[in-house]
Design a protein around this motif. Sequence first.
Motif, short mmCIF file in Angstrom:
data_model
loop_
_atom_site.label_atom_id
_atom_site.label_comp_id
_atom_site.label_asym_id
_atom_site.label_seq_id
_atom_site.Cartn_x
_atom_site.Cartn_y
_atom_site.Cartn_z
N LEU A 138 0.80 -1.22 0.00
CA LEU A 138 0.00 0.00 0.00
C LEU A 138 0.83 1.28 0.00
O LEU A 138 0.35 2.34 -0.34
N TYR A 139 2.10 1.17 0.36
CA TYR A 139 2.96 2.36 0.44
C TYR A 139 3.68 2.65 -0.88
O TYR A 139 4.25 3.72 -1.06
N CYS A 140 3.67 1.69 -1.80
CA CYS A 140 4.66 1.75 -2.88
C CYS A 140 4.11 2.31 -4.19
O CYS A 140 2.99 2.00 -4.60
N LEU B 294 16.27 -7.89 1.29
CA LEU B 294 14.83 -8.11 1.39
C LEU B 294 14.38 -7.53 2.72
O LEU B 294 14.53 -8.15 3.77
N ARG B 295 13.86 -6.31 2.67
CA ARG B 295 13.45 -5.70 3.93
C ARG B 295 12.26 -6.43 4.52
O ARG B 295 11.39 -6.88 3.79
N HIS B 296 12.23 -6.53 5.85
CA HIS B 296 11.06 -7.16 6.46
C HIS B 296 9.91 -6.16 6.58
O HIS B 296 8.78 -6.54 6.80
N GLU B 297 10.19 -4.89 6.44
CA GLU B 297 9.24 -3.76 6.42
C GLU B 297 8.63 -3.45 7.78
O GLU B 297 8.51 -2.29 8.15
N THR B 298 8.22 -4.45 8.54
CA THR B 298 7.82 -4.28 9.94
C THR B 298 7.81 -5.66 10.58
O THR B 298 7.42 -6.63 9.93
N PHE C 179 13.57 -1.74 7.37
CA PHE C 179 12.17 -1.29 7.45
C PHE C 179 12.09 0.20 7.17
O PHE C 179 13.11 0.90 7.17
N MET C 180 10.87 0.66 6.92
CA MET C 180 10.63 2.09 6.75
C MET C 180 10.37 2.71 8.12
O MET C 180 9.76 2.08 8.99
N VAL C 181 10.79 3.95 8.29
CA VAL C 181 10.54 4.66 9.54
C VAL C 181 9.36 5.60 9.32
O VAL C 181 9.39 6.41 8.38
N GLY D 269 14.97 3.69 6.08
CA GLY D 269 14.79 5.05 5.58
C GLY D 269 13.38 5.48 5.89
O GLY D 269 12.52 4.64 6.18
N PRO D 270 13.14 6.79 5.86
CA PRO D 270 11.79 7.25 6.18
C PRO D 270 10.78 6.81 5.13
O PRO D 270 11.10 6.73 3.93
N PHE D 271 9.57 6.52 5.56
CA PHE D 271 8.45 6.36 4.63
C PHE D 271 8.24 7.72 3.96
O PHE D 271 8.30 8.76 4.62
N VAL D 272 8.03 7.70 2.65
CA VAL D 272 7.72 8.93 1.91
C VAL D 272 6.47 8.63 1.08
O VAL D 272 6.45 7.64 0.34
N PRO D 273 5.42 9.46 1.19
CA PRO D 273 4.20 9.12 0.46
C PRO D 273 4.38 9.20 -1.05
O PRO D 273 5.20 9.97 -1.55
N LEU E 259 9.69 4.91 -9.49
CA LEU E 259 9.38 5.83 -8.40
C LEU E 259 8.59 5.12 -7.31
O LEU E 259 7.39 4.91 -7.42
N LEU E 260 9.29 4.75 -6.26
CA LEU E 260 8.63 4.08 -5.14
C LEU E 260 7.88 5.10 -4.29
O LEU E 260 6.93 4.77 -3.61
N TYR E 261 8.35 6.37 -4.36
CA TYR E 261 7.72 7.45 -3.58
C TYR E 261 7.97 8.76 -4.31
O TYR E 261 8.78 8.81 -5.25
N ASP E 262 7.26 9.82 -3.87
CA ASP E 262 7.36 11.12 -4.56
C ASP E 262 8.71 11.79 -4.31
O ASP E 262 9.33 11.60 -3.26
N1 5AD Z 1 8.68 5.34 1.07
C1 5AD Z 1 9.86 4.91 1.52
N2 5AD Z 1 10.37 3.71 1.20
C2 5AD Z 1 9.64 2.93 0.40
N3 5AD Z 1 9.88 1.70 -0.07
C3 5AD Z 1 8.84 1.35 -0.86
N4 5AD Z 1 7.93 2.33 -0.91
C4 5AD Z 1 8.41 3.32 -0.12
C5 5AD Z 1 7.91 4.59 0.26
N5 5AD Z 1 6.73 5.04 -0.17
C6 5AD Z 1 11.03 0.91 0.34
C7 5AD Z 1 10.57 -0.45 0.90
C8 5AD Z 1 11.25 -1.45 -0.01
C9 5AD Z 1 12.40 -0.66 -0.59
C10 5AD Z 1 12.90 -1.17 -1.90
O1 5AD Z 1 11.86 0.64 -0.76
O2 5AD Z 1 11.04 -0.58 2.24
O3 5AD Z 1 11.71 -2.60 0.67
#
Ligand code: 5AD
Length: 351
Positions: free
Chosen positions: A68-70, A160-164, A201-203, A231-235, A307-310
């Motif tokens: 859902l984040y990607c 392979l990130r476990h993500e959480t 994981f994402m922060v 790394g930080p989650f980025v929408p 582009l995984l995030y903006d």
């Molecule tokens: N923000 C930050 N990181 C992200 N990833 C995927 N989508 C996002 C996002 N929106 C990270 C995931 C994945 C890695 C390749 O990129 O943690 O494992």
Amino acid sequence: NNLERLIKLENNLILSETDLRILLDTFTKEDLSYAMNRARKVREKVFGNEVYIRGLIELTSYCVCDCLYCGIRRENKNAERYRLTKEEVLSCCRTGHELGFRTFVIQGGEDPYYSDEVMTEIVSSIRKTYPDCAITLSLGERSKESYKKLYDAGADRYLLRHETADEEHYGKLHPKGEHLRVRMKHLWDLKEIGYQVGTGFMVGSPFQDSSTLVKDLLFLKELNPEMVGIGPFVPHHESVFKDFEHGSLDLTLMLLSIIRLMMPDALIPSTTSLGTIHPRGREFGMEAGANVVMPNLSPTDVRKKYLLYDNKAFTGCEAAESLSLLEKSMDSLGFQVVVHRGDSRRAKIRN
Ligand code: 5AD
């Protein structure tokens, strides 16, 4: 207090879950700067001032997953999709090798086009052409047989990130009934095969809190991977989580420092996402104990499609061809980019 907690961590004393949670919930600017200083010292003891570089080759933006984040999730009908051929990958490697990269990270969505046959062909070609380089794969979940074939074809490492590490939280990020225990099994399998393994994981991902983060730290300690990427989650504007805030810079730096104190010899990148939420983010990451950077070595025309995030950066220091900029920036912080594979000290010699 938090200083005592950090000292305990550095001295490899068990910190209780409660202590870890309090540290994450209550740290001050002073605590953070203390943690970063100690983490940098620990990093220095193991790696001196060396910075390892990895050339990131983004293989495919097709993905069967719907995380859902990607930004490249399957359901995003507006994502631009591409696939690189073996020849294109080898051409990226050639450019990278000339620039001084001795690790190539082949990363992509989970794309069935890259069957074991196609993928082993790519890996063994790189192995043959660049015997002095490490090959890292980051292709999501595959079968154990597949991991084994790729390892035998010459791949050295797998990310392979476990993500959480919280089962319920994992479900909230992955809508198709994916299970954390399955993800964890993949990581143990990769380890058993002999890969140097990276997880992370994402922060600040949606629904994360300090108790899920504590589970992340405990899982890292248990798996003891050679590499840890956070790394930080980025929408991403086309993802389900488009309206959530990005992860916090300070919390990411605190977690980087904690992970360095807990795992002195881990390979820890300062990620592009950290550089995305703050103009000096990547530099701060290095000052918080990171020792790896992964500039983008993909063909320039596909970079804007992965582009995984903006606002993901792919120019300047993020671009492999501008390595001299990165070297200058690292130099100004007292670090030195080196030309070698940058293996984990724990890695076995392969023959
Ligand atoms: N923000 C930050 N990181 C992200 N990833 C995927 N989508 C996002 C996002 N929106 C990270 C995931 C994945 C890695 C390749 O990129 O943690 O494992």
